[in-house]
Enzyme design. Structure first.
Site, PDB file in Angstrom:
ATOM      1  N   THR A   1      57.915  78.595  22.917  1.00 40.48           N
ATOM      2  CA  THR A   1      57.926  79.373  21.677  1.00 40.48           C
ATOM      3  C   THR A   1      56.820  80.422  21.701  1.00 40.48           C
ATOM      4  O   THR A   1      55.687  80.135  22.093  1.00 40.48           O
ATOM      5  CB  THR A   1      57.733  78.428  20.462  1.00 40.48           C
ATOM      6  OG1 THR A   1      58.765  77.448  20.513  1.00 40.48           O
ATOM      7  CG2 THR A   1      57.806  79.185  19.149  1.00 40.48           C
TER       8      THR A   1
ATOM      9  N   CYS B   1      32.791  80.573  34.679  1.00 42.72           N
ATOM     10  CA  CYS B   1      33.385  79.329  35.206  1.00 42.72           C
ATOM     11  C   CYS B   1      32.650  78.863  36.453  1.00 42.72           C
ATOM     12  O   CYS B   1      32.397  77.671  36.630  1.00 42.72           O
ATOM     13  CB  CYS B   1      34.872  79.489  35.457  1.00 42.72           C
ATOM     14  SG  CYS B   1      35.379  81.131  35.906  1.00 42.72           S
TER      15      CYS B   1
ATOM     16  N   ASN C   1      34.792  91.132  37.664  1.00 43.98           N
ATOM     17  CA  ASN C   1      34.210  90.440  36.512  1.00 43.98           C
ATOM     18  C   ASN C   1      32.745  90.041  36.695  1.00 43.98           C
ATOM     19  O   ASN C   1      32.097  89.628  35.740  1.00 43.98           O
ATOM     20  CB  ASN C   1      35.034  89.202  36.159  1.00 43.98           C
ATOM     21  CG  ASN C   1      35.129  88.243  37.308  1.00 43.98           C
ATOM     22  OD1 ASN C   1      35.595  88.588  38.386  1.00 43.98           O
ATOM     23  ND2 ASN C   1      34.667  87.020  37.095  1.00 43.98           N
TER      24      ASN C   1
ATOM     25  N   GLN D   1      39.040  92.853  32.812  1.00 44.06           N
ATOM     26  CA  GLN D   1      37.738  93.360  32.365  1.00 44.06           C
ATOM     27  C   GLN D   1      37.769  94.840  32.021  1.00 44.06           C
ATOM     28  O   GLN D   1      36.818  95.364  31.445  1.00 44.06           O
ATOM     29  CB  GLN D   1      36.676  93.125  33.452  1.00 44.06           C
ATOM     30  CG  GLN D   1      36.380  91.666  33.724  1.00 44.06           C
ATOM     31  CD  GLN D   1      35.590  90.993  32.603  1.00 44.06           C
ATOM     32  OE1 GLN D   1      35.047  91.666  31.714  1.00 44.06           O
ATOM     33  NE2 GLN D   1      35.525  89.681  32.625  1.00 44.06           N
TER      34      GLN D   1
HETATM   35  N1  PLP Z   1      40.555  87.602  35.598  1.00 49.80           N
HETATM   36  C1  PLP Z   1      39.339  88.096  35.307  1.00 49.80           C
HETATM   37  C2  PLP Z   1      38.876  89.352  35.999  1.00 49.80           C
HETATM   38  C3  PLP Z   1      38.529  87.449  34.374  1.00 49.80           C
HETATM   39  O1  PLP Z   1      37.316  87.945  34.104  1.00 49.80           O
HETATM   40  C4  PLP Z   1      39.004  86.267  33.759  1.00 49.80           C
HETATM   41  C5  PLP Z   1      38.158  85.523  32.803  1.00 49.80           C
HETATM   42  O2  PLP Z   1      36.990  85.440  32.896  1.00 49.80           O
HETATM   43  C6  PLP Z   1      40.285  85.800  34.096  1.00 49.80           C
HETATM   44  C7  PLP Z   1      41.028  86.502  35.013  1.00 49.80           C
HETATM   45  C8  PLP Z   1      40.849  84.542  33.494  1.00 49.80           C
HETATM   46  O3  PLP Z   1      41.112  84.728  32.164  1.00 49.80           O
HETATM   47  P1  PLP Z   1      41.544  83.498  31.241  1.00 49.80           P
HETATM   48  O4  PLP Z   1      40.449  82.474  31.377  1.00 49.80           O
HETATM   49  O5  PLP Z   1      41.624  84.105  29.884  1.00 49.80           O
HETATM   50  O6  PLP Z   1      42.847  82.993  31.718  1.00 49.80           O
END
Ligand code: PLP
Length: 411
Positions: A270, A353, A173, A212
């Site tokens: 649900t 993040c 990512n 991704q």
């Molecule tokens: N895995 C990868 C490679 C991601 O890029 C992301 C989000 O940026 C996630 C997991 C986590 O996804 P989510 O925040 O939708 O749970």
């Protein structure tokens, strides 16, 4: 606005929104209810799951719908708590941190015996939703090469008879690096054969996070040899908070939530009917436009690289066409993000993040970049909100802002 951060989030497409709308109002019924309109909703939900599954060469019954990829990644790791796996003796004691990790893994992953060990290998560049769980399991990192690809020699060296789960994302990512999963699966097949010959009963599963990659790679779980695959609607112009885990017959999972027994008892609650209908539409559209989008992003990527000035390209090879990772030596990329936003260009320094917490990228560190290079790194991710004109316009603006920063630093 020129949005170049599609790896962080994608807008819900018009067609996806249209498909979802009825399920917020007229078709609001609980799929578990006994009357006819609810049964129709249940049928449509299953059909949508079938569409998602079909896109990766699987069946609806192979999918567990989750509230996003984080949850799917966490769920995948419950595979190592499969009671059928024989563990004759715990792995030789490692560092105390590792033992502590194993215990909290057991606590985190639902009541496993505290002396349990968590024999996990995971790529050092994985998303935090894999890393955090793997660390809790006392998991061991697999190294990457400077080009971001998995170091297959390191992987082979680290697999022991206790290894039960290997987690390697399909595409990273932060860099967009596409991992050679077929090669990894071939290594795993050999090891499984060898275990069989020697009477070692421990299972060996391959998990991959395809969050991704879903809209830019043709994915077939059987062809790739994957046991557990994480999918994410939020990265393919579907709704946020909707994901899925593909689970092959080889893997036995434990529930993360207990309750009404939905999703084969593994993810009670649900069903998010609107979300899954939207996910199905998004994946259908992604598959339809896969080749066209790849060509388009590849052309735009080349144009960006030709127009931009004074950078070092970080993701030179093996990358999704939509990812451009650049380093501006000596410049603070966080300042660039801020200055570019003022000019209406939205970019990132790394995973959204991590960036929001001011944490240095573990991915860029893992491929061997220096602290200075990491500090100067920008991630641009192309997507459906962009046009060709925007690509040239963005390059012009980025060049101007970088030049201004360089001049400011000189004075
Ligand atoms: N895995 C990868 C490679 C991601 O890029 C992301 C989000 O940026 C996630 C997991 C986590 O996804 P989510 O925040 O939708 O749970």
């Amino acid at each position: 606005m020129i949005y170049l951060d599609h790896a962080a989030a994608t807008p819900v497409s018009e067609k996806v929104l249209e498909a979802m709308k009825p399920y917020f109002s007229d078709e609001f019924f609980n799929p578990s209810a006994a009357y006819l309109p609810a049964k129709k909703v249940a049928h449509n939900y299953e059909t949508a799951k079938g569409v998602i599954a079909h896109a990766i060469g699987a069946k609806a019954s192979d999918l567990i719908i989750t509230a996003g990829a984080t949850e799917a990644n966490n769920l995948a790791f419950t595979a190592i708590l499969d009671g059928q796996i024989s563990r004759s003796a715990p792995r030789p004691a490692g560092p105390s941190a590792r033992a502590a990790g194993a215990n909290s893994c057991a606590a985190a992953l639902r009541n496993a015996p505290s002396q349990d060990i968590c024999p996990v290998l995971y790529l050092s560049t994985e998303h935090d939703s894999v890393r955090r769980v793997a660390e809790q399991c006392g998991g061991q990192e697999i190294d990457v090469l400077p080009n971001g690809l998995v170091n297959l020699d390191d992987l082979k060296a680290k697999i022991t008879d206790e290894t039960e789960l290997i987690s390697i994302s399909l595409a990273n990512n932060e860099l967009g690096t596409i991992q050679p999963l077929a090669e990894v699966a071939a290594i795993i097949r050999e090891i499984k054969l060898d275990r069989l010959k020697r009477g070692v009963k421990t299972k060996l599963l391959l998990h991959s996070d395809a969050s991704q990659a879903l809209n830019l790679l043709d994915i077939n779980v059987a062809r790739l040899g994957i046991d557990l695959l994480t999918l994410n609607a939020a990265k393919i112009y579907g709704p946020k908070g909707v994901g899925a885990l593909y689970v092959s017959h080889n893997a036995k999972l434990k529930p993360l939530t207990l309750g009404g027994g939905q999703e084969n008892g593994l993810r009670s609650g649900t069903e998010n009917v609107a979300g899954v209908i939207g996910f199905a539409k998004a994946i259908e559209l992604a598959k339809e436009h896969l080749n066209g989008n790849r060509k388009k992003y590849s052309t735009w990527r080349k144009a960006l690289l030709a127009e931009l000035q004074g950078y070092e390209l970080i993701n030179k090879k093996h990358s999704l066409d939509s990812f451009v990772v650049l380093c501006y030596n000596g410049i603070d990329a966080e300042r660039l993000v801020f200055l570019l936003e003022e000019k209406g260009v939205y970019v990132a320094t790394g995973a959204a993040c991590a960036a929001s917490k001011g944490v240095r990228s573990h991915v860029l560190k893992a491929i061997g970049l220096s602290d200075e290079q990491i500090a100067g790194s920008l991630r641009l991710t192309l997507g459906e909100t962009n046009t060709e004109e925007q690509v040239y316009e963005a390059a012009k603006i980025i060049n101007t802002v970088v030049r201004q920063e360089q001049n400011r630093l000189k004075n």
